[in-house]
Scaffold this motif. Sequence first.
Motif, short mmCIF file in Angstrom:
data_model
loop_
_atom_site.label_atom_id
_atom_site.label_comp_id
_atom_site.label_asym_id
_atom_site.label_seq_id
_atom_site.Cartn_x
_atom_site.Cartn_y
_atom_site.Cartn_z
N MET A 1 52.12 34.56 46.66
CA MET A 1 52.06 34.98 48.02
C MET A 1 50.73 35.09 48.64
SD MET A 1 54.66 38.34 47.32
CE MET A 1 53.48 38.82 45.97
N ASN A 2 50.86 35.05 50.02
CA ASN A 2 49.38 35.29 50.55
C ASN A 2 48.45 34.50 50.57
OD1 ASN A 2 47.87 36.22 52.64
ND2 ASN A 2 47.32 38.22 51.65
N ILE A 3 48.64 33.06 50.13
CA ILE A 3 47.80 31.98 49.70
C ILE A 3 46.76 31.67 50.75
CG2 ILE A 3 47.33 29.84 48.75
CD1 ILE A 3 50.35 29.95 47.74
N CYS A 4 45.37 32.02 50.53
CA CYS A 4 44.36 31.61 51.37
C CYS A 4 43.58 30.64 51.10
CB CYS A 4 43.68 32.99 51.86
SG CYS A 4 44.64 34.11 52.67
N LEU A 5 42.84 29.81 51.63
CA LEU A 5 42.03 28.88 51.33
C LEU A 5 40.66 28.73 52.42
CD1 LEU A 5 40.80 26.36 49.70
CD2 LEU A 5 42.17 24.94 51.41
N TYR A 6 39.57 29.07 51.52
CA TYR A 6 38.33 29.29 52.63
C TYR A 6 37.40 28.08 52.14
CZ TYR A 6 39.92 34.03 52.77
OH TYR A 6 40.68 35.02 53.23
N VAL B 1 42.64 31.87 47.40
CA VAL B 1 42.81 33.36 46.73
C VAL B 1 44.24 33.49 47.15
CG1 VAL B 1 42.33 35.73 47.33
CG2 VAL B 1 40.58 34.16 47.61
N SER B 2 45.12 33.97 46.17
CA SER B 2 46.42 34.28 46.19
C SER B 2 47.13 35.55 45.45
CB SER B 2 47.36 32.96 45.61
OG SER B 2 46.83 32.85 44.36
N THR B 3 48.10 35.84 45.66
CA THR B 3 48.50 37.00 44.85
C THR B 3 49.97 36.79 44.20
OG1 THR B 3 47.95 38.40 46.68
CG2 THR B 3 49.66 39.44 45.59
N ALA B 4 49.91 37.30 42.85
CA ALA B 4 51.28 37.15 42.08
C ALA B 4 51.96 38.49 42.02
CB ALA B 4 50.77 36.88 40.52
N GLU C 1 43.79 44.07 46.14
CA GLU C 1 43.34 45.28 46.97
C GLU C 1 41.89 45.86 46.41
OE1 GLU C 1 46.41 47.83 47.36
OE2 GLU C 1 47.66 46.50 48.53
N LEU C 2 41.77 46.10 45.05
CA LEU C 2 40.73 46.52 44.39
C LEU C 2 39.42 45.63 44.56
CD1 LEU C 2 39.60 48.70 42.57
CD2 LEU C 2 40.23 47.06 40.48
N TYR C 3 39.78 44.28 44.25
CA TYR C 3 38.59 43.52 44.36
C TYR C 3 38.23 43.14 45.78
CZ TYR C 3 38.74 43.66 39.36
OH TYR C 3 38.79 43.77 38.09
N ASP C 4 39.22 43.13 46.67
CA ASP C 4 39.01 42.69 47.97
C ASP C 4 38.18 41.50 48.19
OD1 ASP C 4 39.36 42.93 50.71
OD2 ASP C 4 37.63 44.28 51.07
N ILE C 5 38.29 40.37 47.56
CA ILE C 5 37.43 39.14 47.75
C ILE C 5 37.57 38.53 48.87
CG2 ILE C 5 39.09 37.64 46.57
CD1 ILE C 5 37.07 36.40 44.78
N ASP C 6 38.80 38.72 49.57
CA ASP C 6 38.90 37.87 51.20
C ASP C 6 37.93 38.31 51.83
OD1 ASP C 6 41.65 36.57 50.85
OD2 ASP C 6 42.03 38.39 49.79
N SER C 7 37.24 39.70 51.85
CA SER C 7 36.29 40.26 52.78
C SER C 7 35.06 39.45 52.54
CB SER C 7 35.92 41.76 52.47
OG SER C 7 35.49 42.04 51.15
N LEU C 8 34.53 38.88 51.17
CA LEU C 8 33.52 38.08 50.84
C LEU C 8 33.46 36.82 51.62
CD1 LEU C 8 33.36 38.50 46.85
CD2 LEU C 8 31.88 39.49 48.68
N TYR C 9 34.74 36.37 51.91
CA TYR C 9 34.84 35.19 52.79
C TYR C 9 35.27 35.21 54.18
CZ TYR C 9 34.79 33.57 47.88
OH TYR C 9 34.04 33.52 46.34
N TYR C 10 35.36 36.26 54.66
CA TYR C 10 35.91 36.45 56.10
C TYR C 10 35.11 35.87 57.14
CZ TYR C 10 31.69 39.39 57.34
OH TYR C 10 30.35 39.73 57.71
#
Length: 105
Positions: free
Chosen positions: A18-23, A37-40, A90-99
Amino acid sequence: MNKELEKILKALDDAKLMNICLYDLENTNPFYNYVFVSTASNKRQLQAALRYIDEAKIEYRHVEGKDSESWLLIDCDDVIINIFSKDGRELYDIDSLYYEFNKLV
């Protein structure tokens, strides 16, 4: 999007992540060009995602977190694939590194 990225995206999608993102970090990072970044939804799906990567014949150098319940990292040289549990993402919030980078997917 190049063929390698399309192949990885298809494997992640086939794994029902779910919620697959590519930066796109191609012009800003000397170590890798793209980050997925994706979610299982659970540990079983997290571990199964690696099988989908293998079945798609995607080459990688290293896998970190094979026994983890929250984060699997697959190093494909120019592409890094991160697969998180919902809580891990949610814990690592890695998406915010690549915003600030170009989000392709």
